[in-house]
Design a protein around this motif. Structure first.
Motif, PDB file in Angstrom:
ATOM      1  N   ILE A 170       0.875  -1.168   0.000  1.00  0.00           N
ATOM      2  CA  ILE A 170       0.000   0.000   0.000  1.00  0.00           C
ATOM      3  C   ILE A 170       0.914   1.220   0.000  1.00  0.00           C
ATOM      4  O   ILE A 170       1.801   1.338   0.838  1.00  0.00           O
ATOM      5  N   GLN A 171       0.708   2.130  -0.931  1.00  0.00           N
ATOM      6  CA  GLN A 171       1.504   3.349  -0.994  1.00  0.00           C
ATOM      7  C   GLN A 171       0.583   4.558  -0.998  1.00  0.00           C
ATOM      8  O   GLN A 171      -0.499   4.521  -1.593  1.00  0.00           O
ATOM      9  N   LEU A 172       1.029   5.626  -0.351  1.00  0.00           N
ATOM     10  CA  LEU A 172       0.293   6.883  -0.304  1.00  0.00           C
ATOM     11  C   LEU A 172       1.107   7.929  -1.041  1.00  0.00           C
ATOM     12  O   LEU A 172       2.184   8.310  -0.596  1.00  0.00           O
ATOM     13  N   THR A 173       0.583   8.393  -2.166  1.00  0.00           N
ATOM     14  CA  THR A 173       1.245   9.427  -2.958  1.00  0.00           C
ATOM     15  C   THR A 173       0.602  10.765  -2.634  1.00  0.00           C
ATOM     16  O   THR A 173      -0.601  10.940  -2.816  1.00  0.00           O
ATOM     17  N   PRO A 174       1.391  11.741  -2.147  1.00  0.00           N
ATOM     18  CA  PRO A 174       0.813  13.037  -1.775  1.00  0.00           C
ATOM     19  C   PRO A 174       0.241  13.783  -2.972  1.00  0.00           C
ATOM     20  O   PRO A 174       0.829  13.778  -4.050  1.00  0.00           O
ATOM     21  N   LEU A 175      -0.906  14.405  -2.761  1.00  0.00           N
ATOM     22  CA  LEU A 175      -1.520  15.261  -3.774  1.00  0.00           C
ATOM     23  C   LEU A 175      -1.480  16.710  -3.297  1.00  0.00           C
ATOM     24  O   LEU A 175      -0.913  17.568  -3.935  1.00  0.00           O
ATOM     25  N   TRP A 176      -2.118  16.998  -2.142  1.00  0.00           N
ATOM     26  CA  TRP A 176      -2.085  18.336  -1.566  1.00  0.00           C
ATOM     27  C   TRP A 176      -2.494  18.271  -0.104  1.00  0.00           C
ATOM     28  O   TRP A 176      -3.042  17.276   0.351  1.00  0.00           O
ATOM     29  N   GLN A 177      -2.192  19.351   0.619  1.00  0.00           N
ATOM     30  CA  GLN A 177      -2.569  19.460   2.020  1.00  0.00           C
ATOM     31  C   GLN A 177      -3.003  20.887   2.305  1.00  0.00           C
ATOM     32  O   GLN A 177      -2.601  21.812   1.617  1.00  0.00           O
ATOM     33  N   ALA A 178      -3.842  21.017   3.338  1.00  0.00           N
ATOM     34  CA  ALA A 178      -4.381  22.338   3.692  1.00  0.00           C
ATOM     35  C   ALA A 178      -4.842  22.314   5.138  1.00  0.00           C
ATOM     36  O   ALA A 178      -4.996  21.252   5.743  1.00  0.00           O
ATOM     37  N   ILE A 179      -5.072  23.498   5.678  1.00  0.00           N
ATOM     38  CA  ILE A 179      -5.696  23.649   6.985  1.00  0.00           C
ATOM     39  C   ILE A 179      -7.096  24.220   6.725  1.00  0.00           C
ATOM     40  O   ILE A 179      -7.234  25.220   6.019  1.00  0.00           O
ATOM     41  N   ASN A 180      -8.128  23.580   7.264  1.00  0.00           N
ATOM     42  CA  ASN A 180      -9.492  24.065   7.026  1.00  0.00           C
ATOM     43  C   ASN A 180      -9.897  25.122   8.051  1.00  0.00           C
ATOM     44  O   ASN A 180      -9.120  25.485   8.935  1.00  0.00           O
ATOM     45  N   HIS A 181     -11.128  25.603   7.940  1.00  0.00           N
ATOM     46  CA  HIS A 181     -11.623  26.665   8.807  1.00  0.00           C
ATOM     47  C   HIS A 181     -11.709  26.256  10.280  1.00  0.00           C
ATOM     48  O   HIS A 181     -11.785  27.106  11.161  1.00  0.00           O
ATOM     49  N   ASN A 182     -11.686  24.954  10.567  1.00  0.00           N
ATOM     50  CA  ASN A 182     -11.704  24.463  11.944  1.00  0.00           C
ATOM     51  C   ASN A 182     -10.292  24.240  12.493  1.00  0.00           C
ATOM     52  O   ASN A 182     -10.137  23.729  13.601  1.00  0.00           O
ATOM     53  N   GLY A 183      -9.285  24.569  11.696  1.00  0.00           N
ATOM     54  CA  GLY A 183      -7.907  24.360  12.120  1.00  0.00           C
ATOM     55  C   GLY A 183      -7.439  22.924  11.989  1.00  0.00           C
ATOM     56  O   GLY A 183      -6.404  22.546  12.543  1.00  0.00           O
ATOM     57  N   GLU A 184      -8.178  22.115  11.252  1.00  0.00           N
ATOM     58  CA  GLU A 184      -7.817  20.716  11.047  1.00  0.00           C
ATOM     59  C   GLU A 184      -6.904  20.605   9.827  1.00  0.00           C
ATOM     60  O   GLU A 184      -7.046  21.355   8.867  1.00  0.00           O
ATOM     61  N   LEU A 185      -5.992  19.634   9.880  1.00  0.00           N
ATOM     62  CA  LEU A 185      -5.101  19.368   8.754  1.00  0.00           C
ATOM     63  C   LEU A 185      -5.772  18.402   7.795  1.00  0.00           C
ATOM     64  O   LEU A 185      -6.187  17.313   8.195  1.00  0.00           O
ATOM     65  N   LEU A 186      -5.907  18.802   6.546  1.00  0.00           N
ATOM     66  CA  LEU A 186      -6.457  17.941   5.499  1.00  0.00           C
ATOM     67  C   LEU A 186      -5.309  17.512   4.603  1.00  0.00           C
ATOM     68  O   LEU A 186      -4.604  18.355   4.041  1.00  0.00           O
ATOM     69  N   VAL A 187      -5.129  16.217   4.486  1.00  0.00           N
ATOM     70  CA  VAL A 187      -4.065  15.673   3.644  1.00  0.00           C
ATOM     71  C   VAL A 187      -4.712  14.780   2.594  1.00  0.00           C
ATOM     72  O   VAL A 187      -5.327  13.766   2.925  1.00  0.00           O
ATOM     73  N   THR A 188      -4.572  15.176   1.344  1.00  0.00           N
ATOM     74  CA  THR A 188      -5.145  14.406   0.243  1.00  0.00           C
ATOM     75  C   THR A 188      -4.025  13.621  -0.431  1.00  0.00           C
ATOM     76  O   THR A 188      -2.984  14.184  -0.770  1.00  0.00           O
ATOM     77  N   VAL A 189      -4.270  12.328  -0.569  1.00  0.00           N
ATOM     78  CA  VAL A 189      -3.287  11.429  -1.167  1.00  0.00           C
ATOM     79  C   VAL A 189      -3.965  10.552  -2.210  1.00  0.00           C
ATOM     80  O   VAL A 189      -5.189  10.435  -2.254  1.00  0.00           O
ATOM     81  N   GLU A 248      -6.815  19.295  17.652  1.00  0.00           N
ATOM     82  CA  GLU A 248      -6.258  19.125  18.995  1.00  0.00           C
ATOM     83  C   GLU A 248      -4.954  18.328  18.979  1.00  0.00           C
ATOM     84  O   GLU A 248      -4.202  18.332  19.937  1.00  0.00           O
ATOM     85  N   ASN A 249      -4.686  17.641  17.877  1.00  0.00           N
ATOM     86  CA  ASN A 249      -3.431  16.896  17.743  1.00  0.00           C
ATOM     87  C   ASN A 249      -2.334  17.711  17.069  1.00  0.00           C
ATOM     88  O   ASN A 249      -1.218  17.244  16.932  1.00  0.00           O
ATOM     89  N   LEU A 250      -2.657  18.913  16.636  1.00  0.00           N
ATOM     90  CA  LEU A 250      -1.679  19.746  15.942  1.00  0.00           C
ATOM     91  C   LEU A 250      -0.946  20.615  16.963  1.00  0.00           C
ATOM     92  O   LEU A 250      -1.467  21.605  17.435  1.00  0.00           O
ATOM     93  N   ASP A 251       0.265  20.218  17.293  1.00  0.00           N
ATOM     94  CA  ASP A 251       1.000  20.976  18.291  1.00  0.00           C
ATOM     95  C   ASP A 251       2.282  21.591  17.741  1.00  0.00           C
ATOM     96  O   ASP A 251       3.041  22.196  18.475  1.00  0.00           O
ATOM     97  N   LYS A 252       2.509  21.465  16.465  1.00  0.00           N
ATOM     98  CA  LYS A 252       3.708  22.030  15.851  1.00  0.00           C
ATOM     99  C   LYS A 252       3.313  22.872  14.643  1.00  0.00           C
ATOM    100  O   LYS A 252       2.235  22.731  14.094  1.00  0.00           O
ATOM    101  N   LYS A 253       4.209  23.713  14.235  1.00  0.00           N
ATOM    102  CA  LYS A 253       3.972  24.578  13.074  1.00  0.00           C
ATOM    103  C   LYS A 253       4.030  23.760  11.790  1.00  0.00           C
ATOM    104  O   LYS A 253       5.046  23.143  11.480  1.00  0.00           O
TER     105      LYS A 253
END
Length: 125
Positions: free
Chosen positions: A37-56, A109-114
């Protein structure tokens, strides 16, 4: 031979531009000889709730179906672990020899780094 599929909600809502980009990345990354199983990165963003969205692009190069059941994923940038989270996706199963785009949402709540959103990498632990 590897086949690209889109989950039905993606298939209905994805823009032509994004579909073409995903198809191009699929052609570049789906060569025979890959395994597991491989995950190829497509894009990532932070949404309006401060959550990290990672699309692969998830590649299931195995001969077996694959699902996310309490599966731990890790997001890194510049070889630094920024966040880890367990994912269970109900009713999600990828057939053997298929690839599909997916967005994973990491709780803020799991995002503690820049996070810079540059050269991010997602991996299954």
């Amino acid at each position: 031979m590897q086949k690209l599929i889109f989950e039905s909600a993606w298939d209905k809502t994805i823009s032509d531009k994004d579909r073409k980009e995903i198809e191009a990345i699929f052609l570049e990354t789906s060569q025979s000889g890959n395994q597991g199983i491989q995950l190829t990165p497509l894009w990532q963003a932070i949404n309006h709730n401060g959550e990290l969205l990672v699309t692969v692009l998830i590649h299931n190069f195995t001969m077996h179906a694959f699902s996310f059941q309490n599966t731990k994923l890790r997001y890194t940038e510049a070889n630094e672990i920024l966040i880890e989270h367990f994912f269970t996706i109900p009713s999600f199963s990828m057939q053997a020899k298929t690839s599909m785009p997916w967005t994973f949402i990491f709780p803020n709540e799991n995002l503690d780094k820049k996070i810079t959103l540059e050269n991010g990498h997602l991996e299954i632990i």
